[in-house]
Design a protein around this motif. Structure first.
Motif, PDB file in Angstrom:
ATOM      1  N   ASP A 130       0.925  -1.026   0.103  1.00 50.13           N
ATOM      2  CA  ASP A 130       0.355  -0.220  -0.171  1.00 50.13           C
ATOM      3  C   ASP A 130       1.295   1.371   0.266  1.00 50.13           C
ATOM      4  OD1 ASP A 130       0.367   1.024   2.738  1.00 50.13           O
ATOM      5  OD2 ASP A 130      -0.508  -1.039   3.588  1.00 50.13           O
ATOM      6  N   GLY A 131       0.571   2.380  -0.091  1.00 46.79           N
ATOM      7  CA  GLY A 131       1.253   3.701  -0.495  1.00 46.79           C
ATOM      8  C   GLY A 131       1.670   4.113   1.286  1.00 46.79           C
ATOM      9  N   GLU A 132       1.395   4.190   2.043  1.00 43.43           N
ATOM     10  CA  GLU A 132       1.580   4.340   3.732  1.00 43.43           C
ATOM     11  C   GLU A 132       3.140   3.179   3.205  1.00 43.43           C
ATOM     12  OE1 GLU A 132       0.346   3.482   7.422  1.00 43.43           O
ATOM     13  OE2 GLU A 132      -0.921   5.682   7.151  1.00 43.43           O
TER      14      GLU A 132
ATOM     15  N   ILE B  27      10.480   3.481   0.549  1.00 39.77           N
ATOM     16  CA  ILE B  27      11.411   4.468  -0.106  1.00 39.77           C
ATOM     17  C   ILE B  27      12.442   5.474   0.620  1.00 39.77           C
ATOM     18  CG2 ILE B  27      11.078   6.980  -1.638  1.00 39.77           C
ATOM     19  CD1 ILE B  27       8.155   4.847  -2.498  1.00 39.77           C
ATOM     20  N   ARG B  28      11.497   5.667   1.899  1.00 40.29           N
ATOM     21  CA  ARG B  28      12.425   7.152   2.172  1.00 40.29           C
ATOM     22  C   ARG B  28      13.592   5.805   2.591  1.00 40.29           C
ATOM     23  NH1 ARG B  28       7.062   9.164   5.875  1.00 40.29           N
ATOM     24  NH2 ARG B  28       6.577  10.846   4.749  1.00 40.29           N
ATOM     25  N   GLU B  29      13.694   4.882   3.075  1.00 43.35           N
ATOM     26  CA  GLU B  29      14.416   4.723   3.839  1.00 43.35           C
ATOM     27  C   GLU B  29      15.278   4.050   3.528  1.00 43.35           C
ATOM     28  OE1 GLU B  29      15.183   0.039   6.077  1.00 43.35           O
ATOM     29  OE2 GLU B  29      12.793   0.712   6.196  1.00 43.35           O
ATOM     30  N   THR B  30      14.999   2.913   1.708  1.00 42.66           N
ATOM     31  CA  THR B  30      15.790   2.966   0.986  1.00 42.66           C
ATOM     32  C   THR B  30      16.419   3.846  -0.232  1.00 42.66           C
ATOM     33  OG1 THR B  30      14.430   2.054  -0.618  1.00 42.66           O
ATOM     34  CG2 THR B  30      15.135   0.263   0.784  1.00 42.66           C
ATOM     35  N   GLN B  31      15.488   4.757  -0.783  1.00 47.62           N
ATOM     36  CA  GLN B  31      16.060   5.628  -1.477  1.00 47.62           C
ATOM     37  C   GLN B  31      16.499   5.282  -2.848  1.00 47.62           C
ATOM     38  OE1 GLN B  31      16.394   9.826  -1.405  1.00 47.62           O
ATOM     39  NE2 GLN B  31      14.961   8.528   0.589  1.00 47.62           N
ATOM     40  N   PRO B  32      15.321   4.259  -3.562  1.00 47.16           N
ATOM     41  CA  PRO B  32      15.852   3.571  -4.449  1.00 47.16           C
ATOM     42  C   PRO B  32      15.809   5.515  -5.881  1.00 47.16           C
ATOM     43  CG  PRO B  32      13.109   4.098  -4.140  1.00 47.16           C
ATOM     44  CD  PRO B  32      14.016   5.157  -2.808  1.00 47.16           C
ATOM     45  N   ASP B  33      16.113   4.104  -6.629  1.00 44.36           N
ATOM     46  CA  ASP B  33      16.433   4.956  -8.261  1.00 44.36           C
ATOM     47  C   ASP B  33      14.806   5.246  -8.501  1.00 44.36           C
ATOM     48  OD1 ASP B  33      19.889   5.520  -8.059  1.00 44.36           O
ATOM     49  OD2 ASP B  33      19.700   4.080  -7.639  1.00 44.36           O
ATOM     50  N   ILE B  34      13.921   4.347  -8.619  1.00 44.39           N
ATOM     51  CA  ILE B  34      12.864   3.538  -9.653  1.00 44.39           C
ATOM     52  C   ILE B  34      12.318   3.267  -9.320  1.00 44.39           C
ATOM     53  CG2 ILE B  34      11.996   2.604 -12.034  1.00 44.39           C
ATOM     54  CD1 ILE B  34      15.056   2.969 -12.825  1.00 44.39           C
ATOM     55  N   VAL B  35      11.280   3.418  -8.858  1.00 46.90           N
ATOM     56  CA  VAL B  35       9.922   3.238  -8.180  1.00 46.90           C
ATOM     57  C   VAL B  35       8.616   3.095  -9.001  1.00 46.90           C
ATOM     58  CG1 VAL B  35       7.727   3.668  -6.179  1.00 46.90           C
ATOM     59  CG2 VAL B  35      10.336   4.653  -5.896  1.00 46.90           C
ATOM     60  N   LEU B  36       8.606   1.238  -9.200  1.00 44.29           N
ATOM     61  CA  LEU B  36       6.782   0.925  -9.930  1.00 44.29           C
ATOM     62  C   LEU B  36       6.029   1.061  -9.330  1.00 44.29           C
ATOM     63  CD1 LEU B  36       8.488  -1.708 -11.793  1.00 44.29           C
ATOM     64  CD2 LEU B  36       7.348  -0.178 -13.026  1.00 44.29           C
ATOM     65  N   THR B  37       5.288   1.338  -9.191  1.00 44.80           N
ATOM     66  CA  THR B  37       3.340   1.246  -8.082  1.00 44.80           C
ATOM     67  C   THR B  37       2.341   1.499  -8.506  1.00 44.80           C
ATOM     68  OG1 THR B  37       2.964   2.640  -6.727  1.00 44.80           O
ATOM     69  CG2 THR B  37       3.785   3.545  -8.634  1.00 44.80           C
ATOM     70  N   ASP B  38       1.459   1.021  -8.429  1.00 45.10           N
ATOM     71  CA  ASP B  38      -0.399   1.222  -8.744  1.00 45.10           C
ATOM     72  C   ASP B  38      -0.703   2.417  -8.118  1.00 45.10           C
ATOM     73  OD1 ASP B  38      -2.640   0.037  -9.670  1.00 45.10           O
ATOM     74  OD2 ASP B  38      -3.118  -1.319  -8.248  1.00 45.10           O
TER      75      ASP B  38
ATOM     76  N   GLU C 126      -1.559   9.914  -4.169  1.00 43.84           N
ATOM     77  CA  GLU C 126      -0.692  10.696  -2.506  1.00 43.84           C
ATOM     78  C   GLU C 126       0.566   9.476  -1.888  1.00 43.84           C
ATOM     79  OE1 GLU C 126      -5.430  10.475  -0.304  1.00 43.84           O
ATOM     80  OE2 GLU C 126      -4.425   8.579  -0.397  1.00 43.84           O
ATOM     81  N   MET C 127       0.648   8.670  -2.595  1.00 41.43           N
ATOM     82  CA  MET C 127       2.425   8.450  -2.248  1.00 41.43           C
ATOM     83  C   MET C 127       3.152   9.595  -2.551  1.00 41.43           C
ATOM     84  SD  MET C 127       3.950   5.180  -2.542  1.00 41.43           S
ATOM     85  CE  MET C 127       4.652   5.504  -4.199  1.00 41.43           C
ATOM     86  N   ILE C 128       2.681  10.027  -4.257  1.00 49.53           N
ATOM     87  CA  ILE C 128       3.265  10.317  -5.025  1.00 49.53           C
ATOM     88  C   ILE C 128       3.445  11.728  -4.723  1.00 49.53           C
ATOM     89  CG2 ILE C 128       4.342  10.857  -7.388  1.00 49.53           C
ATOM     90  CD1 ILE C 128       2.965   8.967  -8.272  1.00 49.53           C
ATOM     91  N   GLU C 129       3.120  11.958  -4.231  1.00 50.92           N
ATOM     92  CA  GLU C 129       2.623  14.333  -3.903  1.00 50.92           C
ATOM     93  C   GLU C 129       3.457  14.294  -2.233  1.00 50.92           C
ATOM     94  OE1 GLU C 129      -1.350  14.672  -3.589  1.00 50.92           O
ATOM     95  OE2 GLU C 129      -1.968  15.056  -5.776  1.00 50.92           O
ATOM     96  N   LYS C 130       3.288  12.988  -2.147  1.00 55.31           N
ATOM     97  CA  LYS C 130       4.112  13.361  -0.466  1.00 55.31           C
ATOM     98  C   LYS C 130       5.886  12.976  -1.350  1.00 55.31           C
ATOM     99  CE  LYS C 130       0.961  11.490   3.177  1.00 55.31           C
ATOM    100  NZ  LYS C 130       0.695  12.528   3.673  1.00 55.31           N
ATOM    101  N   LEU C 131       5.727  12.283  -1.542  1.00 57.78           N
ATOM    102  CA  LEU C 131       7.553  11.863  -2.328  1.00 57.78           C
ATOM    103  C   LEU C 131       7.667  13.427  -2.714  1.00 57.78           C
ATOM    104  CD1 LEU C 131       7.463   8.464  -4.064  1.00 57.78           C
ATOM    105  CD2 LEU C 131       8.553   8.883  -1.870  1.00 57.78           C
ATOM    106  N   ARG C 132       7.214  13.931  -3.929  1.00 56.36           N
ATOM    107  CA  ARG C 132       7.378  15.015  -4.343  1.00 56.36           C
ATOM    108  C   ARG C 132       7.907  16.324  -3.991  1.00 56.36           C
ATOM    109  NH1 ARG C 132      10.239  12.683  -8.635  1.00 56.36           N
ATOM    110  NH2 ARG C 132       8.943  11.707  -9.823  1.00 56.36           N
ATOM    111  N   HIS C 133       7.232  16.424  -2.655  1.00 57.37           N
ATOM    112  CA  HIS C 133       6.927  17.407  -1.335  1.00 57.37           C
ATOM    113  C   HIS C 133       8.104  17.364  -0.545  1.00 57.37           C
ATOM    114  CE1 HIS C 133       5.258  20.380   1.794  1.00 57.37           C
ATOM    115  NE2 HIS C 133       5.583  19.399   1.747  1.00 57.37           N
ATOM    116  N   GLU C 134       8.811  15.868  -0.500  1.00 52.79           N
ATOM    117  CA  GLU C 134       9.662  15.721   0.048  1.00 52.79           C
ATOM    118  C   GLU C 134      11.202  15.838  -0.352  1.00 52.79           C
ATOM    119  OE1 GLU C 134       9.185  11.771   2.373  1.00 52.79           O
ATOM    120  OE2 GLU C 134       7.864  12.668   3.181  1.00 52.79           O
TER     121      GLU C 134
END
Length: 543
Positions: free
Chosen positions: A36-38, A44-55, A65-73
């Motif tokens: 899930d997004g949470e 993502i915060r823990e591993t800092q990947p280069d690429i995220v594949l997500t539903d 919502e998850m992507i919005e938070k990531l871009r905000h960070e």
């Protein structure tokens, strides 16, 4: 190797994606998964990947919502949406969030491979740009002291570089000077005939010792100053004075300081110097006028200086007290010398010729130019070029072994004669086969000297510097010794000992603290070197 995380609420999709992605072929690695997004956000915060594949459609927190938070960070990784719904509004929202690609399930293995290859290529390009930017910033930080030093010199000599005006360091200087008056003391090292004929292999050591004494006197007198080297034997002291001081009191202070410098140089270094004092200016932008005045005072009293009188002031002939405005013969020779030397040192013949022509034109606009003035200019320029080119390993006595300067000056009667003589000399200097190679060597040695002075407390090695200037260690060692007269380690030790001496006299630190501050963990070894260098133990100097 790129790190990839996969986020989807279907276990079967997670397992399938892990299985079909050609990890080795893409030189990628699996960095984790979430359902899930949470959970995905924490992963993502823990591993800092280069690429995220997500539903997109997931419980607790959806993909957008998850992507919005990531871009905000300020997450910089590439995001690929792999959704079972082909919804235009979702796709548009995803584009606003700077998503790399939007795929609809089901998707082929070939499509996954191509999209991931595209994302990985983009990641590598951006990583390279970030690396290059970081390297550029490191170089700028490394070279900033050089830039500031050259800007100070250009302002003090009247050839200010406006393109550097907004540099943070330079802006802070200007802000600090707003509430000061300013004046220049010109310092000239006088050589006797025997010394003038010698190659001054210890010139760097002499200059360093001179500057060390100047620093000590500035601290004793509580004066703020920029110390600016001109041509090895000439130094500008740009003094920042309290604005409440009257010009008369300021000049008295400068006279006292000048006399102390003369006495200390003679007592400690057995060195004769001549000192000229320019008039006090209310604004730092006028400092080039004070520079010209200080060195004009020296040049017009040169013969007296050699007779034992070593301190001169610029005096106006008229009632006006604005310095240069009433001195018709004073047409900025220091500015001219500086522009000419810089053009020659950078092998810019055209710029050198233009500088000469412009200076001759300015002289002619001011009236009759006497042969004696031209002879004085020619003699001064020759001395300045000798010192300046010596620094880049070019010796005028080798290029012109048969020169008789006095005889050549006697032939010069007109500005045209002077221009022709000087341009011919410059053409021969710049055409010398050693010139380009020695210019590169000079830049490398300048960098090394500056680096030593800024990092003397660190464990500096010749290997480290060789890697930074892209010259082999052995060849760099030869270049450095030829330029300075001493080995790299000897020069480093000399700088450390001079810095230590200044700290001891300052009286703020214990001996073991000073040893650490100049790069020595072994205090007895530091004391041995200090005595070898100064003739005294550190404790004896304290007394």
């Amino acid at each position: 190797m790129c790190k990839i995380v996969i986020i989807d609420d279907e276990r079967q999709v997670l397992q399938g994606m892990k299985r079909v992605i050609p990890w080795e072929e893409l030189e990628a690695e699996w960095a984790g998964e979430a359902m899930d997004g949470e959970q995905g956000l924490e992963l993502i915060r823990e591993t800092q990947p280069d690429i995220v594949l997500t539903d997109i459609y997931m419980p607790v927190m959806n993909g957008l919502e998850m992507i919005e938070k990531l871009r905000h960070e300020n997450f910089q990784g590439k995001i690929i949406i792999l959704s079972g719904y082909s919804d235009f509004e979702y796709a548009r929202h995803a584009l606003r969030l700077n998503v790399h690609d939007y795929l609809s399930k089901p998707v082929t293995v070939q499509t996954i491979r191509e999209v991931l290859q595209s994302a990985i290529s983009k990641v590598e390009q951006e990583n390279m740009k970030r690396y290059e930017l970081a390297e550029l910033e490191k170089k700028l930080m490394l070279y900033e002291p050089f830039v500031v030093k050259e800007w100070l010199k250009s302002v003090a000599t009247g050839v200010g570089n406006l393109s550097l005006e907004n540099m943070k360091e330079i802006t802070s200087y200007k802000r600090k000077w707003e509430n000061n008056k300013h004046a220049v003391i010109g310092l000239q090292i006088i050589k006797n005939a025997a010394e003038s004929d010698a190659r001054l292999t210890d010139s760097n050591g002499t200059r360093f010792s001179v500057q060390r004494i100047v620093h000590e006197l500035l601290q004793e007198e509580r004066l703020e100053s920029e110390i600016i080297e001109l041509h090895s034997h000439q130094i500008i002291l740009w003094l920042h004075l309290d604005h409440s001081l009257t010009c008369e009191k300021a000049i008295l202070h400068l006279r006292t300081f000048g006399k102390k410098m003369i006495q200390r140089m003679e007592a400690e270094l057995d060195l004769t110097i001549s000192v000229g004092i320019g008039t006090v200016k209310n604004h730092w932008q006028e400092i080039a006028d004070s520079t010209e005045e200080a060195f004009y005072a020296l040049s017009t009293q040169g013969s007296v200086a050699l007779s034992g009188f070593s301190l001169f002031e610029f005096k106006n002939r008229g009632e006006n007290t604005d310095g240069l405005q009433n001195r018709d013969q004073l047409i900025r020779p220091i500015q001219f010398y500086q522009q000419l030397v810089e053009a020659i040192r950078h092998s810019q013949e055209k710029a050198a010729y233009e500088t000469i022509q412009e200076y001759i034109d300015r002289m002619q606009m001011q009236g009759v130019i006497s042969p004696s003035l031209l002879h004085r200019l020619g003699t001064e320029i020759w001395g300045i070029l000798s010192y300046s080119l010596y620094d880049v390993g070019i010796f005028l006595d080798e290029i012109f072994p048969e020169i008789n300067l006095k005889k050549e000056m006697a032939v010069i009667q007109t500005p045209e004669d002077f221009k022709k003589w000087l341009m011919n000399k410059i053409e021969e200097i710049c055409g010398n086969r050693q010139w380009n190679e020695n210019l590169k060597h000079k830049q490398a040695v300048d960098f090394m000297i500056q680096y030593i002075h800024e990092h003397f407390s660190e464990n500096i090695t010749l290997n480290d510097l060789a890697n930074q200037v892209y010259i082999s260690r052995n060849y760099l060692s030869q270049i450095f010794k030829k330029a300075t007269g001493v080995s790299f380690n000897q020069y480093l030790t000399q700088v450390r000992m001079e810095k230590a001496r200044a700290m001891i006299l300052e009286g703020k630190y214990l001996i073991y603290e000073i040893a650490e501050k100049v790069g020595f963990k072994n205090v007895p070894y530091f004391s041995t070197l200090f005595k070898k260098h100064t003739g005294l133990n550190p404790t004896e100097l304290v007394k």
